[in-house]
Motif scaffolding. Structure first.
Motif, PDB file in Angstrom:
ATOM      1  N   MET A   1      44.086  -2.525  -5.694  1.00 60.23           N
ATOM      2  CA  MET A   1      42.779  -2.891  -5.143  1.00 60.23           C
ATOM      3  C   MET A   1      41.717  -2.918  -6.227  1.00 60.23           C
TER       4      MET A   1
ATOM      5  N   GLU B   1      44.999  -4.072  11.772  1.00 61.30           N
ATOM      6  CA  GLU B   1      44.960  -4.734  10.468  1.00 61.30           C
ATOM      7  C   GLU B   1      46.383  -4.981   9.998  1.00 61.30           C
TER       8      GLU B   1
ATOM      9  N   ALA C   1      49.090  -6.152   7.109  1.00 55.04           N
ATOM     10  CA  ALA C   1      49.166  -6.035   5.649  1.00 55.04           C
ATOM     11  C   ALA C   1      48.055  -5.123   5.144  1.00 55.04           C
ATOM     12  N   CYS C   2      48.001  -3.945   5.710  1.00 56.20           N
ATOM     13  CA  CYS C   2      46.864  -3.035   5.464  1.00 56.20           C
ATOM     14  C   CYS C   2      46.932  -2.362   4.102  1.00 56.20           C
ATOM     15  N   GLY C   3      48.085  -2.441   3.413  1.00 52.81           N
ATOM     16  CA  GLY C   3      48.183  -1.827   2.089  1.00 52.81           C
ATOM     17  C   GLY C   3      47.933  -0.329   2.145  1.00 52.81           C
TER      18      GLY C   3
ATOM     19  N   ARG D   1      42.666   0.688   2.640  1.00 55.64           N
ATOM     20  CA  ARG D   1      41.275   0.619   2.178  1.00 55.64           C
ATOM     21  C   ARG D   1      40.332   0.225   3.320  1.00 55.64           C
ATOM     22  N   LEU D   2      40.687  -0.867   4.026  1.00 55.80           N
ATOM     23  CA  LEU D   2      39.846  -1.328   5.138  1.00 55.80           C
ATOM     24  C   LEU D   2      40.103  -0.514   6.407  1.00 55.80           C
TER      25      LEU D   2
ATOM     26  N   ASP E   1      52.018  -2.521   7.748  1.00 55.70           N
ATOM     27  CA  ASP E   1      52.427  -3.034   6.438  1.00 55.70           C
ATOM     28  C   ASP E   1      53.951  -2.913   6.364  1.00 55.70           C
ATOM     29  N   ASN E   2      54.557  -3.709   5.492  1.00 56.81           N
ATOM     30  CA  ASN E   2      56.025  -3.619   5.379  1.00 56.81           C
ATOM     31  C   ASN E   2      56.468  -2.866   4.135  1.00 56.81           C
ATOM     32  N   ASP E   3      55.511  -2.246   3.450  1.00 58.48           N
ATOM     33  CA  ASP E   3      55.853  -1.520   2.221  1.00 58.48           C
ATOM     34  C   ASP E   3      55.647  -0.027   2.460  1.00 58.48           C
TER      35      ASP E   3
ATOM     36  N   MET F   1      53.177   1.802   0.126  1.00 55.42           N
ATOM     37  CA  MET F   1      51.767   1.562   0.478  1.00 55.42           C
ATOM     38  C   MET F   1      51.395   2.375   1.718  1.00 55.42           C
TER      39      MET F   1
ATOM     40  N   GLY G   1      55.976  -2.523   9.581  1.00 58.51           N
ATOM     41  CA  GLY G   1      56.338  -3.764  10.262  1.00 58.51           C
ATOM     42  C   GLY G   1      56.074  -4.950   9.368  1.00 58.51           C
ATOM     43  N   ASP G   2      56.678  -6.050   9.731  1.00 58.87           N
ATOM     44  CA  ASP G   2      56.520  -7.302   8.992  1.00 58.87           C
ATOM     45  C   ASP G   2      55.524  -8.164   9.761  1.00 58.87           C
ATOM     46  N   MET G   3      54.501  -8.635   9.097  1.00 61.31           N
ATOM     47  CA  MET G   3      53.466  -9.386   9.825  1.00 61.31           C
ATOM     48  C   MET G   3      53.963 -10.731  10.341  1.00 61.31           C
TER      49      MET G   3
ATOM     50  N   TYR H   1      41.623  -9.629   2.778  1.00 57.83           N
ATOM     51  CA  TYR H   1      41.844  -9.686   1.328  1.00 57.83           C
ATOM     52  C   TYR H   1      43.035 -10.550   0.903  1.00 57.83           C
TER      53      TYR H   1
ATOM     54  N   SER I   1      45.680 -11.422   2.037  1.00 54.77           N
ATOM     55  CA  SER I   1      47.052 -10.936   2.231  1.00 54.77           C
ATOM     56  C   SER I   1      47.918 -11.919   3.009  1.00 54.77           C
TER      57      SER I   1
HETATM   58  C1  LIG Z   1      46.604  -7.001  -1.449  1.00 53.59           C
HETATM   59  S1  LIG Z   1      47.425  -5.850  -0.441  1.00 53.59           S
HETATM   60  C2  LIG Z   1      46.287  -5.793   0.880  1.00 53.59           C
HETATM   61  C3  LIG Z   1      45.643  -4.515   1.126  1.00 53.59           C
HETATM   62  C4  LIG Z   1      44.611  -4.478   2.231  1.00 53.59           C
HETATM   63  N1  LIG Z   1      44.682  -5.607   3.151  1.00 53.59           N
HETATM   64  C5  LIG Z   1      43.215  -4.368   1.644  1.00 53.59           C
HETATM   65  O1  LIG Z   1      42.411  -5.273   1.824  1.00 53.59           O
HETATM   66  O2  LIG Z   1      42.920  -3.385   0.981  1.00 53.59           O
HETATM   67  C6  LIG Z   1      48.713  -6.804   0.302  1.00 53.59           C
HETATM   68  C7  LIG Z   1      49.606  -6.040   1.243  1.00 53.59           C
HETATM   69  O3  LIG Z   1      50.397  -6.968   1.985  1.00 53.59           O
HETATM   70  C8  LIG Z   1      51.611  -6.325   2.293  1.00 53.59           C
HETATM   71  N2  LIG Z   1      52.576  -7.325   2.759  1.00 53.59           N
HETATM   72  C9  LIG Z   1      53.110  -8.351   2.049  1.00 53.59           C
HETATM   73  N3  LIG Z   1      53.948  -9.059   2.830  1.00 53.59           N
HETATM   74  C10 LIG Z   1      53.937  -8.469   4.048  1.00 53.59           C
HETATM   75  C11 LIG Z   1      54.604  -8.740   5.275  1.00 53.59           C
HETATM   76  N4  LIG Z   1      55.450  -9.781   5.391  1.00 53.59           N
HETATM   77  N5  LIG Z   1      54.352  -7.941   6.337  1.00 53.59           N
HETATM   78  C12 LIG Z   1      53.501  -6.894   6.226  1.00 53.59           C
HETATM   79  N6  LIG Z   1      52.849  -6.574   5.079  1.00 53.59           N
HETATM   80  C13 LIG Z   1      53.066  -7.363   4.006  1.00 53.59           C
HETATM   81  C14 LIG Z   1      51.974  -5.648   0.999  1.00 53.59           C
HETATM   82  O4  LIG Z   1      52.937  -4.633   1.193  1.00 53.59           O
HETATM   83  C15 LIG Z   1      50.616  -5.119   0.540  1.00 53.59           C
HETATM   84  O5  LIG Z   1      50.431  -3.807   0.967  1.00 53.59           O
END
Ligand SMILES: C[S@@+](CC[C@H](N)C(=O)[O-])C[C@H]1O[C@@H](n2cnc3c(N)ncnc32)[C@H](O)[C@@H]1O
Length: 239
Positions: free
Chosen positions: A1, A31, A33-35, A38-39, A54-56, A59, A77-79, A95, A97
């Motif tokens: 970030m 949210e 892909a919340c990473g 942060r948000l 998020d899928n990681d 994170m 989960g996978d978005m 962001y 994502s």
């Molecule tokens: C740039 S970070 C975003 C962080 C957060 N949205 C923010 O604004 O601070 C991108 C995130 O997308 C997640 N991501 C990527 N592909 C994804 C998917 N298919 N499903 C869920 N999360 C995913 C990554 O694991 C990562 O945490």
């Protein structure tokens, strides 16, 4: 970030303004892909019942490690394919994502699922950027060309430690190599700190407002609020 100065928090807070603030009514905001949250944490700190997906796992672990009360909660989960029992007043992908999904069909699948998780009157929110404005086509047909010692002319430098500065002792340098036809860019990043360096490469798909409008349409959504600042677009869409 690195270099995200939380300038988007106020926008998402306003977007969630109509959402319930009551813990008892269940989650109000999702949210995707919340990473590291942060948000998600910022919205929960303002009193909103928020879920981050998020899928990681790394994170998510970092996100869950931050101090919190009842909210936010985090789910793996996978978005592109998720199903939650809750319905939300706002489902958003912040962001850039969404752009980690590099095909329109994957992005549409995500937006369609976001729509399906709304309560009546709910909104889907997205922030996207066009990384290719003014960019030239890169050597995308030659997979190893970007490793040549002489950077090709059509490689956009998006930053170096001097330009991007540092945050918490971590420096980021990067470059983008564009495939203008596919609207994808390889983003090569070098993170470094005291005595260490990590390099990786991700692919992002550029999106501008017309393209986002097309994705909304394909997902059964219509943009109802737009904010544009240079290459960056934020939008709220309704079913
Ligand atoms: C740039 S970070 C975003 C962080 C957060 N949205 C923010 O604004 O601070 C991108 C995130 O997308 C997640 N991501 C990527 N592909 C994804 C998917 N298919 N499903 C869920 N999360 C995913 C990554 O694991 C990562 O945490």
């Amino acid at each position: 970030m690195l270099h995200r100065a939380d300038q988007d928090v106020a926008w998402w807070l306003e977007a969630a303004g109509g959402a319930t603030r009551s813990d008892h009514a269940g989650a109000a905001v999702l949210e995707l892909a919340c990473g590291t949250g942060r948000l998600t944490h910022a919205l929960a700190g303002a009193g909103l019942a928020v879920v981050g997906l998020d899928n990681d796992q790394v994170m998510l672990a970092a996100a869950a490690h931050r101090p919190r009360r009842t909210w936010p909660i985090f789910v793996a989960g996978d978005m592109r394919r998720f199903a939650l029992h809750h319905r939300f007043a706002l489902v958003f992908v912040g962001y850039n994502s969404l752009q980690l999904l590099t095909t329109p069909s994957e992005m549409t699948a995500c937006l369609r699922l976001a729509r399906e998780h709304l309560v009546p009157g709910g909104r889907v929110g997205v922030e996207v950027s066009d990384f290719q404005i003014g960019g030239a086509d890169g050597p995308h047909n030659e997979p190893d060309a970007h490793d040549a010692p002489d950077a090709p002319d059509n490689q956009d430098n998006v930053g170096n430690p001097e330009l991007l500065g540092d945050a918490e002792g971590i420096r980021l340098a990067g470059s983008l190599v564009h495939d203008l036809g596919a609207r994808t860019s390889r983003y090569r990043r070098h993170f470094s700190g005291e005595g260490w360096t990590v390099a990786d490469e991700i692919v992002v798909r550029s999106l501008d407002r017309p393209e986002l409008e097309g994705l909304f349409r394909a997902a059964g959504l219509t943009g109802v609020k737009w904010w544009v600042d240079g290459a960056t677009v934020r939008a709220l869409a309704a079913p």
